[in-house]
Motif scaffolding. Structure first.
Motif, PDB file in Angstrom:
ATOM      1  N   LEU A  51       8.927   7.485  -2.840  1.00 18.72           N
ATOM      2  CA  LEU A  51       7.557   7.271  -1.734  1.00 18.72           C
ATOM      3  C   LEU A  51       7.837   5.963  -1.064  1.00 18.72           C
ATOM      4  CD1 LEU A  51       5.126   5.374  -4.345  1.00 18.72           C
ATOM      5  CD2 LEU A  51       7.417   5.518  -4.614  1.00 18.72           C
ATOM      6  N   THR A  52       7.159   5.985   0.092  1.00 22.95           N
ATOM      7  CA  THR A  52       7.315   4.973   0.958  1.00 22.95           C
ATOM      8  C   THR A  52       6.214   3.979   0.728  1.00 22.95           C
ATOM      9  OG1 THR A  52       8.219   6.536   2.617  1.00 22.95           O
ATOM     10  CG2 THR A  52       7.543   4.264   3.525  1.00 22.95           C
ATOM     11  N   PHE A  93      -2.735  13.369  -0.837  1.00 25.54           N
ATOM     12  CA  PHE A  93      -3.232  12.882   0.512  1.00 25.54           C
ATOM     13  C   PHE A  93      -4.248  11.822   0.374  1.00 25.54           C
ATOM     14  CE2 PHE A  93      -5.537  12.533   4.486  1.00 25.54           C
ATOM     15  CZ  PHE A  93      -4.451  12.540   5.516  1.00 25.54           C
ATOM     16  N   LYS A 141       8.256  -1.495   5.994  1.00 22.67           N
ATOM     17  CA  LYS A 141       8.005  -0.183   4.928  1.00 22.67           C
ATOM     18  C   LYS A 141       9.547   0.037   4.201  1.00 22.67           C
ATOM     19  CE  LYS A 141       4.921   2.510   7.956  1.00 22.67           C
ATOM     20  NZ  LYS A 141       4.729   3.922   8.696  1.00 22.67           N
ATOM     21  N   GLN A 158      -3.091   7.939  -0.396  1.00 22.25           N
ATOM     22  CA  GLN A 158      -2.281   7.174   0.750  1.00 22.25           C
ATOM     23  C   GLN A 158      -3.222   6.006   1.045  1.00 22.25           C
ATOM     24  OE1 GLN A 158      -0.686   9.206   3.965  1.00 22.25           O
ATOM     25  NE2 GLN A 158       0.185  10.823   2.498  1.00 22.25           N
ATOM     26  N   ASN A 159      -2.732   4.877   1.206  1.00 20.91           N
ATOM     27  CA  ASN A 159      -3.261   3.497   1.497  1.00 20.91           C
ATOM     28  C   ASN A 159      -3.952   2.917   0.196  1.00 20.91           C
ATOM     29  OD1 ASN A 159      -2.560   3.299   4.004  1.00 20.91           O
ATOM     30  ND2 ASN A 159      -4.218   4.738   4.978  1.00 20.91           N
ATOM     31  N   ARG A 212       0.824  -1.167   0.141  1.00 18.36           N
ATOM     32  CA  ARG A 212       0.002  -0.036   0.110  1.00 18.36           C
ATOM     33  C   ARG A 212       0.889   1.205  -0.082  1.00 18.36           C
ATOM     34  NH1 ARG A 212       0.002  -1.820   5.373  1.00 18.36           N
ATOM     35  NH2 ARG A 212       0.582  -0.349   6.803  1.00 18.36           N
ATOM     36  N   LEU A 213       0.459   2.330  -0.641  1.00 20.55           N
ATOM     37  CA  LEU A 213       0.985   3.474  -0.636  1.00 20.55           C
ATOM     38  C   LEU A 213       0.857   4.097   0.963  1.00 20.55           C
ATOM     39  CD1 LEU A 213       2.681   5.546  -2.095  1.00 20.55           C
ATOM     40  CD2 LEU A 213       0.390   6.337  -3.129  1.00 20.55           C
ATOM     41  N   ASP A 214       2.280   3.965   1.377  1.00 24.27           N
ATOM     42  CA  ASP A 214       2.205   4.539   2.921  1.00 24.27           C
ATOM     43  C   ASP A 214       2.292   6.101   3.208  1.00 24.27           C
ATOM     44  OD1 ASP A 214       2.805   3.673   5.819  1.00 24.27           O
ATOM     45  OD2 ASP A 214       4.461   5.064   5.532  1.00 24.27           O
ATOM     46  N   HIS A 215       3.290   6.623   2.294  1.00 25.73           N
ATOM     47  CA  HIS A 215       3.634   8.031   2.490  1.00 25.73           C
ATOM     48  C   HIS A 215       3.967   8.789   1.088  1.00 25.73           C
ATOM     49  CE1 HIS A 215       4.268  12.087   4.344  1.00 25.73           C
ATOM     50  NE2 HIS A 215       5.437  11.950   3.701  1.00 25.73           N
ATOM     51  N   ILE A 216       3.247  10.012   0.589  1.00 24.74           N
ATOM     52  CA  ILE A 216       3.656  10.713  -0.412  1.00 24.74           C
ATOM     53  C   ILE A 216       3.522  12.040  -0.125  1.00 24.74           C
ATOM     54  CG2 ILE A 216       1.399  10.115  -1.457  1.00 24.74           C
ATOM     55  CD1 ILE A 216       3.011   9.828  -4.212  1.00 24.74           C
ATOM     56  N   ASP A 217       4.143  13.131  -0.393  1.00 25.30           N
ATOM     57  CA  ASP A 217       3.820  14.429  -0.393  1.00 25.30           C
ATOM     58  C   ASP A 217       4.521  15.185  -1.406  1.00 25.30           C
ATOM     59  OD1 ASP A 217       6.319  15.209   0.254  1.00 25.30           O
ATOM     60  OD2 ASP A 217       5.888  14.703   2.395  1.00 25.30           O
TER      61      ASP A 217
END
Ligand SMILES: [Zn+2]
Length: 356
Positions: A274-275, A316, A282, A319-320, A224-229
């Motif tokens: 991305l994380t 945002f 992770k 995410q997930n 899953r996409l954990d973090h992106i900004d």
């Protein structure tokens, strides 16, 4: 007629998965007789029909077999199929391993992982590609008629290359070369093929926690996409021929990989950090081009048209989201690879497929 113990050859079978129910991972492969499938009965009298394949006999190659040679001459690797004809196996690629390579070989095919790729000199159209398989590492000289033409190729990518020539130089060092204009020359970057993720029979799913401990460089994971900004995202120009970033130099645009001026022939695209996460781990990773678009589900142009606060909000909402990814270790090869703090793996996501 075939009987128990007969040897069969199967060309282009339809490959499907066999799962016991919808909740189980597909475990078994099932070969079916599809619309393009052909079955051959290999003659039982093998001592009469067996032919020895030497490198000079596989000079002419192609991806498909031919039942009727154009010049109507059977090659030395022709086997009778039935009363009406024969199959000429000279059109099948002859796959070798790195440890098999020696001087005076032509038409060799290798399957392995790229451990380095670079241009020989700023001018010219020759590149060096280092390929590793289970038996060793070989440096291959790639000669192009014009510019680089193989699309994006990076460290950690799985590639198939055919039409290689091996020779010994004056000091008996093996030299392996590949020429774009040679008949039978073929290059496929498997890491970038959509089929890598679409065909579940071609891979096993790995956990992210397995990645640092595995000798394999490419893994397929469900994440899953954990973090992106907004800071994870950069818009750059990419060279169409090779997919690498274009640098802005005082005298114009220059590809960072091909080292050619590319005023035209480049396209804007994302560079994305991305994380990703699964239940085990992770991982911080990167991707570019179409893979980044698959994650972001928006084109570079559409993204740039959004006001700044909406860009952050849009990212945002991603995410997930769940993806199946092909992830490759892009760190340079280290002989006698040892697990230690200095050998930090750098992970590239070469393909991503959004899971509904
Ligand atoms: Zn380039």
């Amino acid at each position: 007629m075939g009987r128990a113990g007969s040897m069969l050859a199967l060309d282009s079978p339809y490959i499907s998965n066999f799962a016991h129910n919808n909740h189980e991972e597909p475990q078994e492969l099932c070969l079916e007789y599809g619309s393009a499938t052909q079955v051959y009965l290999v003659p039982i009298a093998q001592h009469e029909e067996q032919v020895f394949l030497t490198p000079t006999q596989v000079r002419s190659q192609g991806p498909r077999l031919s039942c009727a040679p154009v010049d109507n001459m059977a090659s030395q690797v022709t086997l009778p199929r039935d009363l009406h004809g024969a199959v000429d196996f000279s059109k099948y690629p002859f796959r070798a391993y790195v440890s098999d390579l020696h001087g005076k070989m032509v038409g060799v095919s290798l399957f392995g992982t790229v451990t380095s790729v670079c241009k020989v000199s700023t001018s010219g159209s020759t590149f060096y590609l280092e390929i590793e398989d289970a038996t060793g590492v070989v440096l291959t000289k790639l000669i192009f008629t014009g510019h680089w033409s193989l699309g994006r190729v990076g460290v950690g990518h799985m590639v198939y290359i055919s039409g290689l020539t091996c020779s010994l130089n004056k000091i008996n060092i093996l030299e392996v070369s590949w020429s774009e204009k040679e008949p039978g020359s073929l290059f496929v970057n498997l890491s970038l093929l959509p089929a890598l993720l679409n065909s579940t029979c071609l891979h096993n799913i790995s956990l992210l926690s397995d990645l640092p401990h595995s000798a394999n460089r490419t893994h397929i994971c469900r994440v899953r996409l954990d973090h992106i900004d907004c800071d994870s995202l950069k818009l750059s120009l990419f060279h169409n021929l090779c997919g690498y970033v274009v640098d802005e130099l005082p005298d114009g645009l220059q590809c960072s990989f091909c080292k050619v001026a590319c005023q035209n022939g480049c396209t804007p695209g994302f560079q994305l950090h991305l994380t990703i996460a699964d239940d085990s781990e992770k991982v911080f990773a990167w991707c570019v081009g179409q893979t980044a678009v698959e994650f972001l589900q928006i084109s570079p142009d559409e993204y740039m048209e959004l006001p700044e606060d909406e860009q952050a909000m849009y990212l945002f909402t991603l995410q997930n989201e769940s993806f199946t990814v092909a992830i490759a270790n892009t760190s340079k090869r280290v002989d006698g690879y040892a697990e230690n703090a200095e050998a930090l793996p750098v992970w590239e996501i070469t393909r991503a497929l959004r899971c509904e």
